[in-house]
Design an enzyme around this catalytic site. Sequence first.
Site, PDB file in Angstrom:
ATOM      1  N   ASN A 295       0.875  -1.231   0.044  1.00 40.69           N
ATOM      2  CA  ASN A 295       0.011   0.044   0.088  1.00 40.69           C
ATOM      3  C   ASN A 295       0.964   1.276  -0.085  1.00 40.69           C
ATOM      4  OD1 ASN A 295      -1.751   2.259   0.525  1.00 40.69           O
ATOM      5  ND2 ASN A 295      -2.210   1.385   2.631  1.00 40.69           N
TER       6      ASN A 295
ATOM      7  N   LYS B 262       0.022   4.150  -0.283  1.00 39.76           N
ATOM      8  CA  LYS B 262      -0.746   5.432   0.271  1.00 39.76           C
ATOM      9  C   LYS B 262      -0.462   6.722  -0.562  1.00 39.76           C
ATOM     10  CE  LYS B 262      -0.115   3.208   4.818  1.00 39.76           C
ATOM     11  NZ  LYS B 262       0.017   3.245   6.233  1.00 39.76           N
TER      12      LYS B 262
ATOM     13  N   HIS C  53      -9.470   1.179   5.033  1.00 38.91           N
ATOM     14  CA  HIS C  53      -8.094   1.311   5.652  1.00 38.91           C
ATOM     15  C   HIS C  53      -8.427   2.188   6.804  1.00 38.91           C
ATOM     16  CE1 HIS C  53      -4.137   2.575   6.587  1.00 38.91           C
ATOM     17  NE2 HIS C  53      -3.719   1.312   6.038  1.00 38.91           N
TER      18      HIS C  53
ATOM     19  N   GLU D 295      -6.837   4.440   7.893  1.00 38.65           N
ATOM     20  CA  GLU D 295      -6.822   6.058   7.729  1.00 38.65           C
ATOM     21  C   GLU D 295      -7.886   6.574   6.950  1.00 38.65           C
ATOM     22  OE1 GLU D 295      -2.987   5.464   5.508  1.00 38.65           O
ATOM     23  OE2 GLU D 295      -1.892   4.845   7.479  1.00 38.65           O
TER      24      GLU D 295
ATOM     25  N   GLU E  19      -4.968  -5.137  10.477  1.00 39.43           N
ATOM     26  CA  GLU E  19      -4.066  -4.077  10.774  1.00 39.43           C
ATOM     27  C   GLU E  19      -4.367  -3.327  12.059  1.00 39.43           C
ATOM     28  OE1 GLU E  19      -2.333  -2.910   6.760  1.00 39.43           O
ATOM     29  OE2 GLU E  19      -3.895  -1.647   6.726  1.00 39.43           O
TER      30      GLU E  19
ATOM     31  N   GLY F  10       2.756   1.996  10.689  1.00 37.82           N
ATOM     32  CA  GLY F  10       3.831   3.274  10.751  1.00 37.82           C
ATOM     33  C   GLY F  10       4.554   3.463  11.756  1.00 37.82           C
TER      34      GLY F  10
ATOM     35  N   SER G  21       3.696  -2.319  10.400  1.00 38.66           N
ATOM     36  CA  SER G  21       5.044  -2.348  10.443  1.00 38.66           C
ATOM     37  C   SER G  21       5.731  -3.764  10.235  1.00 38.66           C
ATOM     38  CB  SER G  21       5.242  -1.954  12.048  1.00 38.66           C
ATOM     39  OG  SER G  21       5.157  -0.653  12.110  1.00 38.66           O
TER      40      SER G  21
HETATM   41  P1  PGA Z   1       2.943   0.063   7.638  1.00 38.81           P
HETATM   42  O1  PGA Z   1       1.504   0.336   6.900  1.00 38.81           O
HETATM   43  O2  PGA Z   1       3.634  -1.135   6.837  1.00 38.81           O
HETATM   44  O3  PGA Z   1       3.839   1.463   7.169  1.00 38.81           O
HETATM   45  O4  PGA Z   1       2.892   0.200   9.187  1.00 38.81           O
HETATM   46  C1  PGA Z   1       0.596  -0.640   6.868  1.00 38.81           C
HETATM   47  C2  PGA Z   1      -0.610  -0.306   6.195  1.00 38.81           C
HETATM   48  O5  PGA Z   1      -1.287   0.969   6.678  1.00 38.81           O
HETATM   49  O6  PGA Z   1      -1.201  -0.817   5.302  1.00 38.81           O
END
Ligand code: PGA
Length: 247
Positions: free
Chosen positions: A8, A10, A92, A94, A162, A168, A207
Amino acid sequence: MRKLAAGNWKMNGLAAALTEVQALIAAHPAPACDMLLCPPATLIAQMAGTTKGSALHIGGQDCHINAAGAHTGDIAAQMLSDAGASHVILGHSERRADHGETDALVLAKTSAAWAAGLIAVVCIGETEAQRNDGSTLDVIGAQLAGSVPAAATPQNLVIAYEPVWAIGTGRTPTLAEIAEVHAFLRARLTDRFAAAAADMRLLYGGSVKPSNATGIFALPHVDGALVGGASLKAADFGAIVAALSAA
Ligand code: PGA
């Protein structure tokens, strides 16, 4: 079941980043798992063109519930498909946080994605406060029930677990905690979809990086990963693809 390494991007990536994708497919021409990258919508068509005929699938990061109409700034599932996408990430954390997306909206988006022939990667996960107060399984059970339509099949649905606090941050749940959630998800899906649930792919996200991927992929009911930051570089994502291929 073929496992899935999904990236992803983003809101990251300009045309120059396509060199990373070329490096990825050159290094992994025939991986033993499925490989998916979800770039910003602006890059889907170019990425699909660059990777045509390769093992890499392309996905969007969101879609609207409607097929077309007066929705400035939004994108319809069929537009993603038309640009070369086969998958779309929905719900997601976010999107849930930044745009107030509810389970009901994610459910409607998932149906819209299916109507356009896309595979939906539906995301669920608890916040840190929910993890700390012991309500993780209640929260993700409710998200799963509310976000996944009745017409789900192993062919049209992928679930990504997640934890919000792991995205992140460089922090992850313990392997035992990930295993507990994935076993719970499989059981809930089995209650609802019977034998088909065994083949619905359950990804862990938050992560994931080359150094922790092998341990996570060894867990039962972990069928791949949804990777954010570590999917931006071919070397890192390629190492995760290799770890999943070897699992
Ligand atoms: P990350 O994000 O691997 O940077 O923690 C995962 C995601 O939001 O899909």
